[in-house]
Motif scaffolding. Structure first.
Motif, PDB file in Angstrom:
ATOM      1  N   SER A  55     -18.361   6.264   2.510  1.00  0.00           N
ATOM      2  CA  SER A  55     -17.085   5.548   2.426  1.00  0.00           C
ATOM      3  C   SER A  55     -16.955   5.020   0.998  1.00  0.00           C
ATOM      4  CB  SER A  55     -17.066   4.373   3.409  1.00  0.00           C
ATOM      5  OG  SER A  55     -17.819   3.311   2.846  1.00  0.00           O
ATOM      6  N   PRO A  56     -15.813   4.408   0.659  1.00  0.00           N
ATOM      7  CA  PRO A  56     -15.670   3.889  -0.706  1.00  0.00           C
ATOM      8  C   PRO A  56     -16.621   2.736  -1.037  1.00  0.00           C
ATOM      9  CG  PRO A  56     -13.513   4.247   0.282  1.00  0.00           C
ATOM     10  CD  PRO A  56     -14.528   4.405   1.378  1.00  0.00           C
ATOM     11  N   VAL A  57     -17.395   2.268  -0.067  1.00  0.00           N
ATOM     12  CA  VAL A  57     -18.369   1.203  -0.365  1.00  0.00           C
ATOM     13  C   VAL A  57     -19.386   1.674  -1.405  1.00  0.00           C
ATOM     14  CG1 VAL A  57     -20.270  -0.139   0.641  1.00  0.00           C
ATOM     15  CG2 VAL A  57     -18.104   0.070   1.866  1.00  0.00           C
ATOM     16  N   PHE A  78     -15.127   8.800   4.616  1.00  0.00           N
ATOM     17  CA  PHE A  78     -14.281   8.112   5.591  1.00  0.00           C
ATOM     18  C   PHE A  78     -13.183   7.408   4.786  1.00  0.00           C
ATOM     19  CE2 PHE A  78     -13.582   4.261   8.257  1.00  0.00           C
ATOM     20  CZ  PHE A  78     -13.548   4.768   9.534  1.00  0.00           C
ATOM     21  N   SER A  79     -12.325   8.201   4.152  1.00  0.00           N
ATOM     22  CA  SER A  79     -11.238   7.661   3.319  1.00  0.00           C
ATOM     23  C   SER A  79     -10.379   8.833   2.881  1.00  0.00           C
ATOM     24  CB  SER A  79     -11.784   6.958   2.067  1.00  0.00           C
ATOM     25  OG  SER A  79     -12.453   7.872   1.218  1.00  0.00           O
ATOM     26  N   VAL A  80      -9.134   8.514   2.574  1.00  0.00           N
ATOM     27  CA  VAL A  80      -8.333   9.547   1.907  1.00  0.00           C
ATOM     28  C   VAL A  80      -8.621   9.514   0.415  1.00  0.00           C
ATOM     29  CG1 VAL A  80      -6.237   8.125   1.603  1.00  0.00           C
ATOM     30  CG2 VAL A  80      -6.030  10.591   1.778  1.00  0.00           C
ATOM     31  N   GLY A  81      -8.872   8.315  -0.121  1.00  0.00           N
ATOM     32  CA  GLY A  81      -9.164   8.176  -1.550  1.00  0.00           C
ATOM     33  C   GLY A  81     -10.490   8.824  -1.887  1.00  0.00           C
ATOM     34  N   LEU A  82     -10.533   9.419  -3.091  1.00  0.00           N
ATOM     35  CA  LEU A  82     -11.728  10.137  -3.520  1.00  0.00           C
ATOM     36  C   LEU A  82     -12.262   9.597  -4.842  1.00  0.00           C
ATOM     37  CD1 LEU A  82     -10.260  13.593  -2.612  1.00  0.00           C
ATOM     38  CD2 LEU A  82     -12.472  12.786  -1.762  1.00  0.00           C
ATOM     39  N   VAL A 103      -4.191  10.844   8.708  1.00  0.00           N
ATOM     40  CA  VAL A 103      -4.362   9.946   9.854  1.00  0.00           C
ATOM     41  C   VAL A 103      -4.174   8.469   9.511  1.00  0.00           C
ATOM     42  CG1 VAL A 103      -5.788  11.495  11.229  1.00  0.00           C
ATOM     43  CG2 VAL A 103      -6.878  10.009   9.538  1.00  0.00           C
ATOM     44  N   LEU A 104      -4.250   8.111   8.231  1.00  0.00           N
ATOM     45  CA  LEU A 104      -4.094   6.692   7.886  1.00  0.00           C
ATOM     46  C   LEU A 104      -2.751   6.391   7.242  1.00  0.00           C
ATOM     47  CD1 LEU A 104      -4.624   7.129   4.747  1.00  0.00           C
ATOM     48  CD2 LEU A 104      -6.993   6.614   5.281  1.00  0.00           C
ATOM     49  N   THR A 105      -1.859   7.387   7.236  1.00  0.00           N
ATOM     50  CA  THR A 105      -0.579   7.218   6.554  1.00  0.00           C
ATOM     51  C   THR A 105       0.221   6.042   7.131  1.00  0.00           C
ATOM     52  OG1 THR A 105      -0.513   9.560   6.033  1.00  0.00           O
ATOM     53  CG2 THR A 105       1.600   8.391   6.039  1.00  0.00           C
ATOM     54  N   ALA A 240      -2.842   0.990  -3.100  1.00  0.00           N
ATOM     55  CA  ALA A 240      -3.504   2.238  -3.523  1.00  0.00           C
ATOM     56  C   ALA A 240      -4.919   1.935  -4.007  1.00  0.00           C
ATOM     57  CB  ALA A 240      -2.655   2.925  -4.577  1.00  0.00           C
ATOM     58  N   ARG A 241      -5.061   1.590  -5.275  1.00  0.00           N
ATOM     59  CA  ARG A 241      -6.360   1.199  -5.813  1.00  0.00           C
ATOM     60  C   ARG A 241      -6.138   0.161  -6.907  1.00  0.00           C
ATOM     61  NH1 ARG A 241      -8.239   3.012  -1.816  1.00  0.00           N
ATOM     62  NH2 ARG A 241      -9.831   4.628  -1.594  1.00  0.00           N
ATOM     63  N   GLY A 242      -7.041  -0.818  -6.983  1.00  0.00           N
ATOM     64  CA  GLY A 242      -6.902  -1.921  -7.928  1.00  0.00           C
ATOM     65  C   GLY A 242      -6.757  -1.496  -9.376  1.00  0.00           C
ATOM     66  N   PRO A 287      -7.888  -8.178   2.252  1.00  0.00           N
ATOM     67  CA  PRO A 287      -9.153  -7.540   1.864  1.00  0.00           C
ATOM     68  C   PRO A 287      -9.206  -6.048   2.200  1.00  0.00           C
ATOM     69  CG  PRO A 287      -9.473  -8.727   3.905  1.00  0.00           C
ATOM     70  CD  PRO A 287      -8.020  -8.916   3.533  1.00  0.00           C
ATOM     71  N   HIS A 288      -8.384  -5.250   1.557  1.00  0.00           N
ATOM     72  CA  HIS A 288      -8.383  -3.781   1.721  1.00  0.00           C
ATOM     73  C   HIS A 288      -8.300  -3.399   3.207  1.00  0.00           C
ATOM     74  CE1 HIS A 288      -9.707   0.143  -0.442  1.00  0.00           C
ATOM     75  NE2 HIS A 288      -8.908   0.417   0.573  1.00  0.00           N
ATOM     76  N   LEU A 289      -7.217  -3.848   3.832  1.00  0.00           N
ATOM     77  CA  LEU A 289      -7.026  -3.609   5.271  1.00  0.00           C
ATOM     78  C   LEU A 289      -6.104  -2.433   5.564  1.00  0.00           C
ATOM     79  CD1 LEU A 289      -6.563  -7.259   6.695  1.00  0.00           C
ATOM     80  CD2 LEU A 289      -8.617  -5.839   6.660  1.00  0.00           C
ATOM     81  N   GLY A 290      -5.697  -1.681   4.538  1.00  0.00           N
ATOM     82  CA  GLY A 290      -4.674  -0.644   4.718  1.00  0.00           C
ATOM     83  C   GLY A 290      -4.837   0.196   5.974  1.00  0.00           C
ATOM     84  N   SER A 291      -6.029   0.701   6.200  1.00  0.00           N
ATOM     85  CA  SER A 291      -6.231   1.605   7.346  1.00  0.00           C
ATOM     86  C   SER A 291      -6.926   0.904   8.513  1.00  0.00           C
ATOM     87  CB  SER A 291      -7.067   2.813   6.899  1.00  0.00           C
ATOM     88  OG  SER A 291      -8.315   2.379   6.384  1.00  0.00           O
ATOM     89  N   ALA A 292      -6.991  -0.427   8.472  1.00  0.00           N
ATOM     90  CA  ALA A 292      -7.862  -1.149   9.410  1.00  0.00           C
ATOM     91  C   ALA A 292      -7.195  -1.424  10.758  1.00  0.00           C
ATOM     92  CB  ALA A 292      -8.357  -2.441   8.773  1.00  0.00           C
ATOM     93  N   ALA A 299      -9.553   7.534  14.218  1.00  0.00           N
ATOM     94  CA  ALA A 299      -9.021   8.844  13.800  1.00  0.00           C
ATOM     95  C   ALA A 299      -9.653   9.303  12.488  1.00  0.00           C
ATOM     96  CB  ALA A 299      -7.500   8.774  13.673  1.00  0.00           C
ATOM     97  N   MET A 300      -9.881   8.357  11.578  1.00  0.00           N
ATOM     98  CA  MET A 300     -10.531   8.721  10.306  1.00  0.00           C
ATOM     99  C   MET A 300     -11.955   9.223  10.564  1.00  0.00           C
ATOM    100  SD  MET A 300      -9.194   5.471   8.096  1.00  0.00           S
ATOM    101  CE  MET A 300     -10.154   5.737   6.611  1.00  0.00           C
ATOM    102  N   GLY A 301     -12.656   8.514  11.435  1.00  0.00           N
ATOM    103  CA  GLY A 301     -14.026   8.926  11.732  1.00  0.00           C
ATOM    104  C   GLY A 301     -14.069  10.287  12.411  1.00  0.00           C
TER     105      GLY A 301
HETATM  106  C1  DGY Z   1      -8.703   5.170   1.872  1.00  0.00           C
HETATM  107  O1  DGY Z   1      -8.777   5.882   2.868  1.00  0.00           O
HETATM  108  O2  DGY Z   1      -8.764   5.622   0.727  1.00  0.00           O
HETATM  109  C2  DGY Z   1      -8.572   3.716   2.111  1.00  0.00           C
HETATM  110  O3  DGY Z   1      -8.171   3.033   0.995  1.00  0.00           O
HETATM  111  C3  DGY Z   1      -9.913   3.175   2.572  1.00  0.00           C
HETATM  112  O4  DGY Z   1     -10.721   3.157   1.478  1.00  0.00           O
END
Ligand code: DGY
Length: 322
Positions: A55-57, A78-82, A103-105, A240-242, A287-292, A299-301
């Motif tokens: 994940s992005p962690v 486990f993210s759309v971001g790469l 799935v997180l749109t 999106a991203r900081g 706190p980065h809850l977009g897909s939470a 669905a992401m998993g």
């Molecule tokens: C993503 O899927 O990229 C979300 O921002 C979670 O990191």
């Protein structure tokens, strides 16, 4: 030859249903503590793994990718971001990378609207007034915010999430335009106007909502000059991203009053965010809850597991990103 199932190392704790399915399909190494794995702990967790669920962690820069054991052939994020994975380094090592688009749109578009409303309607200040028991009376002049209805929304990066935000914002009576490198076919543009010049796009954005990926080209794109181009009283929303936003520029814009407010779900260096954001009343911070949501995180998993399963069955994973 071995008939053992592939060994997949899960770097975080994932939703229960996701871990259950992973455990049914693979040999798994779980991280039940959810403590970020680094250094020796990371090395022993991934030792001998055929695939990783990440994940992005964790930031997989070139050095970390080079240090992965030779057994690792696929990383499913486990993210759309790469932006946390050096795709060139993965390619050089022959490691396939997959992500979780689509799935997180909706969940992320919902959070963009929440941030827009929270920032425009001073939700943080209102919440604080109630929670600290300092709300003494309804008053005609109390915590006046800004209407979204009738405002011009600029979508920076009109992909899946940007289009979903455009559709939601239109239901709020906003007029929507967007900036991309190229205009979209009308069927994908959600009836929003394309503005080719970034400067012109910014100048007509009463609300700016950021949806482009973080790349070297977009890092710091919203700098002091970009903030100055926005109309007086504009609102910036970032799901999106900081690093796309220059913190100094955004904070200076808020402090001077040129910007009315900001709604932020993502931050440079998160979770260690620039502490000045906490001191500003006109910021609405999440706190980065977009897909939470339960539905979306499951669905992401499942999408990440689909990719791993297809790959280990010897086929091309559907969400290959490298
Ligand atoms: C993503 O899927 O990229 C979300 O921002 C979670 O990191």
């Amino acid at each position: 030859m071995t008939d053992l199932q592939p060994l997949v190392a899960l770097l975080n704790r994932f939703p229960e249903a996701v871990e259950a399915r992973a455990s049914a399909r693979f040999r798994v190494r779980l991280n039940p503590t959810d403590i970020k794995l680094e250094g020796d702990a990371l090395a022993s967790h991934v030792a001998g793994a055929d695939g990783l669920l990440v994940s992005p962690v964790n930031r997989f820069d070139a050095a970390l990718i080079r240090s992965l054991p030779d057994t690792v052939r696929i990383m499913a994020t486990f993210s759309v971001g790469l932006d946390h994975i050096d795709l060139d380094a993965a390619r050089a090592r022959g490691i396939v990378v997959t992500n979780t688009p689509d799935v997180l749109t909706d969940a992320t578009a919902d959070i963009a609207m929440l941030l827009m409303l929270g920032a425009a309607r001073r939700a943080y200040e209102g919440e604080r007034l109630v929670r600290t028991n300092r709300w003494t009376s309804w008053r005609p002049t109390q915590l006046l915010g800004t209407d979204l209805t009738g405002k011009r929304l600029g979508i920076l990066g009109m992909g899946r999430i940007g289009s979903a935000v455009a559709r939601r914002a239109q239901a709020f009576g906003m007029r929507v335009h967007y900036h991309n490198r190229r205009p979209l076919p009308p069927s994908q543009a959600a009836q929003a106007d394309y503005v080719e010049s970034l400067d012109d796009f910014l100048a007509r954005s009463d609300v700016l909502s950021i949806h482009c990926p973080a790349t070297p080209a977009t890092t710091g794109l919203i700098d002091a000059a970009a903030v100055a181009r926005l109309p007086h009283g504009a609102i910036i929303v970032n799901t999106a991203r900081g690093p796309i936003v220059d913190d100094d520029a955004l904070i200076a814009g808020l402090r001077s009053g040129h910007l009315a407010a900001a709604g932020l779900d993502v931050f440079t260096g998160e979770p260690d965010i620039d502490p000045r954001y906490r001191e500003l009343d006109r910021t609405f911070l999440l706190p980065h809850l977009g897909s939470a949501t339960v539905e979306t995180r499951n669905a992401m998993g499942f999408k990440a597991l689909d990719n791993l399963e297809v790959y280990f069955a010897g086929q091309e994973p559907p969400d290959r990103a490298d």
